[in-house]
Design a protein around this motif. Structure first.
Motif, PDB file in Angstrom:
ATOM      1  N   ARG A   1      -2.540   7.303   8.523  1.00 37.36           N
ATOM      2  CA  ARG A   1      -1.973   6.195   7.763  1.00 37.36           C
ATOM      3  C   ARG A   1      -0.607   6.575   7.213  1.00 37.36           C
ATOM      4  NH1 ARG A   1      -5.182   3.665   2.680  1.00 37.36           N
ATOM      5  NH2 ARG A   1      -5.000   5.842   2.001  1.00 37.36           N
ATOM      6  N   GLU A   2      -0.501   7.801   6.724  1.00 33.28           N
ATOM      7  CA  GLU A   2       0.777   8.282   6.201  1.00 33.28           C
ATOM      8  C   GLU A   2       1.825   8.359   7.307  1.00 33.28           C
ATOM      9  OE1 GLU A   2       2.882   9.387   2.812  1.00 33.28           O
ATOM     10  OE2 GLU A   2       0.743   8.986   2.874  1.00 33.28           O
TER      11      GLU A   2
ATOM     12  N   TRP B   1      -5.143  10.242  14.192  1.00 33.64           N
ATOM     13  CA  TRP B   1      -6.112   9.152  14.329  1.00 33.64           C
ATOM     14  C   TRP B   1      -7.251   9.556  15.267  1.00 33.64           C
ATOM     15  CZ3 TRP B   1      -8.020   6.166  18.315  1.00 33.64           C
ATOM     16  CH2 TRP B   1      -8.683   4.983  17.949  1.00 33.64           C
TER      17      TRP B   1
ATOM     18  N   ASP C   1       0.838  -1.189   0.000  1.00 32.92           N
ATOM     19  CA  ASP C   1       0.000   0.000   0.000  1.00 32.92           C
ATOM     20  C   ASP C   1       0.876   1.244   0.000  1.00 32.92           C
ATOM     21  OD1 ASP C   1      -1.747   2.068   0.466  1.00 32.92           O
ATOM     22  OD2 ASP C   1      -2.975   0.924   1.863  1.00 32.92           O
TER      23      ASP C   1
ATOM     24  N   LEU D   1      -1.383   1.499  12.708  1.00 32.42           N
ATOM     25  CA  LEU D   1      -1.846   1.296  11.340  1.00 32.42           C
ATOM     26  C   LEU D   1      -3.094   0.419  11.322  1.00 32.42           C
ATOM     27  CD1 LEU D   1      -0.936   2.129   8.514  1.00 32.42           C
ATOM     28  CD2 LEU D   1       0.402   0.018   8.404  1.00 32.42           C
TER      29      LEU D   1
ATOM     30  N   HIS E   1       1.035   4.228   2.758  1.00 31.80           N
ATOM     31  CA  HIS E   1       1.637   4.219   4.093  1.00 31.80           C
ATOM     32  C   HIS E   1       2.940   3.462   4.208  1.00 31.80           C
ATOM     33  CE1 HIS E   1       0.377   0.043   5.084  1.00 31.80           C
ATOM     34  NE2 HIS E   1      -0.558   0.315   4.211  1.00 31.80           N
TER      35      HIS E   1
ATOM     36  N   LYS F   1      -6.488  -5.725   5.950  1.00 37.60           N
ATOM     37  CA  LYS F   1      -5.245  -5.012   6.224  1.00 37.60           C
ATOM     38  C   LYS F   1      -5.054  -4.772   7.722  1.00 37.60           C
ATOM     39  CE  LYS F   1      -4.505  -2.785   1.777  1.00 37.60           C
ATOM     40  NZ  LYS F   1      -4.268  -1.520   1.050  1.00 37.60           N
TER      41      LYS F   1
ATOM     42  N   LEU G   1     -10.966   3.718   8.960  1.00 40.59           N
ATOM     43  CA  LEU G   1     -11.121   4.183   7.581  1.00 40.59           C
ATOM     44  C   LEU G   1     -12.377   3.614   6.929  1.00 40.59           C
ATOM     45  CD1 LEU G   1      -7.463   4.165   6.231  1.00 40.59           C
ATOM     46  CD2 LEU G   1      -9.042   6.115   6.233  1.00 40.59           C
TER      47      LEU G   1
ATOM     48  N   THR H   1      -6.018   2.367  12.412  1.00 37.63           N
ATOM     49  CA  THR H   1      -6.388   3.340  11.388  1.00 37.63           C
ATOM     50  C   THR H   1      -7.256   2.692  10.324  1.00 37.63           C
ATOM     51  OG1 THR H   1      -4.366   4.611  11.765  1.00 37.63           O
ATOM     52  CG2 THR H   1      -5.500   4.946   9.667  1.00 37.63           C
ATOM     53  N   TYR H   2      -6.867   1.507   9.864  1.00 40.32           N
ATOM     54  CA  TYR H   2      -7.684   0.804   8.877  1.00 40.32           C
ATOM     55  C   TYR H   2      -9.101   0.568   9.396  1.00 40.32           C
ATOM     56  CZ  TYR H   2      -3.605  -0.294   5.982  1.00 40.32           C
ATOM     57  OH  TYR H   2      -2.502  -0.225   5.168  1.00 40.32           O
TER      58      TYR H   2
END
Length: 395
Positions: A182-183, A170, A96, A202, A99, A223, A209, A205-206
């Protein structure tokens, strides 16, 4: 299935391995190290089973070096469809660009590859998984399991800074802030590939999202699971990773018993973490266990009274437990505190739909869309109205 004392049974090596999140070969090795496995009488090939409570107690008391050992490599031809899917999910994690694009550009750096040696295998697919993460494969002839990896200590101040920025972004819970999170977590991973908390960040975060951004549910859960399991291979004691894995198990894979066990582990490791009790409460609410859900969300509120996310979900739980007036009032209070809160507007839309107030529901869904809420992972208004009027569920 339950044993005579009412505890859930895990029938067969596959079920035991799934509960522990390892492959069958590893679990069979663990039997010789004390894993409580029972056999039904019937010869050498008799069926085996384990009791969840016994397994969890053994796991909590086991040597960390044993728990952190890496699964044995399995040839690609031996992979079950589920294992192959898990390996693909792990590969997609590192591919991905948003990130972890920098990881691919650093693939030739020996220091990074050594740090990633601790990642091991995902559901028995060691060769595929470690290749995806640029780690060094574990030699097949190793005489003893590797010692437990100590949680990585950051040596790069910039990695730490990006990780903290990711946490801040977040917590804002907007489409733009989650993209930034994510970045940031990806940048931290690129600089410190063995830093488990960044992978846990991470994963979490997914999970958001799909709720506040535009990521489809299937992609987000896949993910998130891969990132959480990577974090746990680097640091098995990381509560945030257990919590993320529990959420993905419950909502993404509908493995409720495994999810409860993961939530329990997260709570034992970090009893003061409000988010664990918060997400545990929403899962219990999803299972129609309202009394427990109310107690859990109250505990979360006590730990973090300033959280509008917790307050919004308390409104849903209270509403679904039978007190509709209080539930609506709690959502309105969230909006008074934070007019851009997508969750509260979404919850009010569903409450209005449940009560047959179509115009109010339509207005709230328009506000959700204007705020950038995810339309792909939620039904359209017409289908939502039809779904919640009978059997009148919000989720």
């Amino acid at each position: 299935m339950a044993d005579q004392q009412g505890e859930q049974r895990l029938d067969g090596w596959k079920s035991i391995a799934r509960h522990l999140g390892r492959d069958e070969r590893t679990v069979k090795r663990w039997e010789a190290r004390g894993l409580p496995v029972h056999r039904v009488p019937g010869g050498e090939r008799a069926r085996v089973y384990a009791v969840v409570g016994e397994v969890d107690r053994w796991l909590n008391a086991a040597d960390p070096g044993l728990i952190a050992e890496v699964d044995e490599p399995v040839a690609a031809a031996e992979l079950s469809p589920a294992a192959a899917s898990a390996a693909t999910s792990a590969a997609s994690l590192v591919s991905d660009r948003a990130h972890v694009g920098q990881l691919a550009r650093d693939a030739a750096k020996p220091r990074r590859r050594v740090l990633l040696a601790a990642l091991g295998a995902v559901v028995g697919a060691a060769t595929l998984y470690t290749a995806a993460h640029r780690s060094v494969p574990v030699p097949a002839a190793a005489a003893a399991p590797a010692p437990a990896p100590a949680p990585a200590r950051l040596t790069d101040p910039e990695a730490r800074e990006r990780y903290l920025e990711g946490l801040h972004a977040w917590n804002l819970r907007t489409p733009a802030s989650l993209a930034q999170a994510r970045e940031d977590f990806g940048a931290a991973i690129a600089r410190e590939p063995a830093y488990a908390p960044a992978y846990a960040g991470l994963a979490n975060t997914y999970l958001l999202l799909r709720e506040f951004g535009t990521m489809p549910d299937a992609e987000a859960y896949s993910k998130a699971m891969a990132a959480a399991e990577t974090a746990l291979r680097l640091d098995p004691t990381l509560a945030a990773a257990h919590r993320a894995r529990a959420f993905a198990l419950y909502w993404g894979q509908h493995q409720h018993q495994a999810a409860w066990a993961e939530f329990d582990r997260a709570a034992r490791l970090a009893p003061g973490d409000a988010l664990t009790w918060h997400w545990y409460a929403t899962a219990l609410d999803g299972a129609d266990r309202y009394g427990e859900a109310v107690r859990m969300i109250e505990r979360a509120r006590a730990l973090d009274p300033s959280s509008t996310a917790i307050l919004a979900d308390k409104g849903v739980i209270v509403y679904r437990s039978g007190n509709r007036t209080q539930g609506r009032a709690l959502e309105q209070r969230v909006i008074a505190l934070d007019p851009t809160n997508i969750d509260a507007h979404r919850d009010l839309a569903r409450m209005a739909a449940t009560e047959g107030r179509s115009a109010d529901a339509d207005a709230e869904w328009q506000r959700v869309a204007a705020l950038g809420g995810n339309s792909e992972s939620r039904p359209t208004l017409a289908r939502d109205l039809e779904a919640v009027r009978a059997p009148a569920r919000l989720r």
